[in-house]
Structures are given as C-alpha cells and as structure tokens.
Design a protein around this motif. Structure first.
Motif, mmCIF file in Angstrom:
data_model
loop_
_atom_site.group_PDB
_atom_site.id
_atom_site.type_symbol
_atom_site.label_atom_id
_atom_site.label_comp_id
_atom_site.label_asym_id
_atom_site.label_seq_id
_atom_site.Cartn_x
_atom_site.Cartn_y
_atom_site.Cartn_z
ATOM 1 N N PHE A 7 -37.216 -19.637 -28.050
ATOM 2 C CA PHE A 7 -37.611 -18.987 -29.296
ATOM 3 C C PHE A 7 -37.976 -17.526 -29.050
ATOM 4 N N PHE A 8 -38.781 -17.276 -28.011
ATOM 5 C CA PHE A 8 -39.172 -15.896 -27.700
ATOM 6 C C PHE A 8 -37.967 -15.065 -27.274
ATOM 7 N N SER A 9 -37.027 -15.676 -26.577
ATOM 8 C CA SER A 9 -35.806 -14.965 -26.192
ATOM 9 C C SER A 9 -34.992 -14.580 -27.417
ATOM 10 N N SER A 15 -34.855 -8.534 -32.226
ATOM 11 C CA SER A 15 -35.541 -7.247 -32.397
ATOM 12 C C SER A 15 -34.790 -6.126 -31.694
ATOM 13 N N LEU A 16 -34.199 -6.402 -30.533
ATOM 14 C CA LEU A 16 -33.433 -5.373 -29.838
ATOM 15 C C LEU A 16 -32.148 -5.023 -30.577
ATOM 16 N N SER A 21 -31.117 0.220 -36.077
ATOM 17 C CA SER A 21 -31.060 0.473 -37.511
ATOM 18 C C SER A 21 -32.418 0.889 -38.066
ATOM 19 N N MET A 22 -33.495 0.606 -37.328
ATOM 20 C CA MET A 22 -34.832 0.968 -37.799
ATOM 21 C C MET A 22 -35.285 2.338 -37.297
#
Length: 77
Positions: A7-9, A15-16, A21-22
C-alpha cells in the motif's frame, strides 16, 4: 504486513507520478529586477555536470576499493 508495505509503495508511486503536474516553475516578467531583461531562464547544466562527475568518481573509487580488497584477500591466502 506485506499488504501494508505494498500500500505504501503504491501511494509513493502515485505521488511521484502526479508530482510533475502539481509543480509549476515561476515565470519571470520582462525587465525584472534581477537584471534579466530578456526573460531567459538560467541554465542548470553546470550543476548537473558536477553531480554526474561526482557520482562517477564515487563509483570508480568504490570499484577500486573493492578490487584492492579482493587482491589483498587473494595475496593473504
């Protein structure tokens, strides 16, 4: 436990992938106060070249040290 790390991966990967785009660069105006009258951006090549050279140097030293240790180990036998 494995599901938690997976899940964390997945969250990290998402997010990466969405980070470009952010993130937005600041746009300069023509005739700004930094003396950059034509609005061109500063090159980043010099810093990247130094980082690349440092990485190559560190890798070469590590390979040299590993080879030297292997030769000394062989001479001790």
């Amino acid at each position: 436990m494995k599901k938690k790390s997976m899940f964390f991966s997945m969250v990290l990967l998402a997010s990466l992938c969405s980070a470009p785009s952010m993130v937005h660069a600041q746009r300069g105006n023509n005739g700004n106060s930094h003396g950059n009258a034509n609005g061109h951006d500063a090159p980043i090549d010099g810093g990247l070249s130094l980082l690349l050279a440092a990485g190559i140097g560190a890798g070469a030293k590590k390979a040299y040290d590993k080879r030297k240790a292997k030769l000394q180990e062989g001479a001790a036998d």
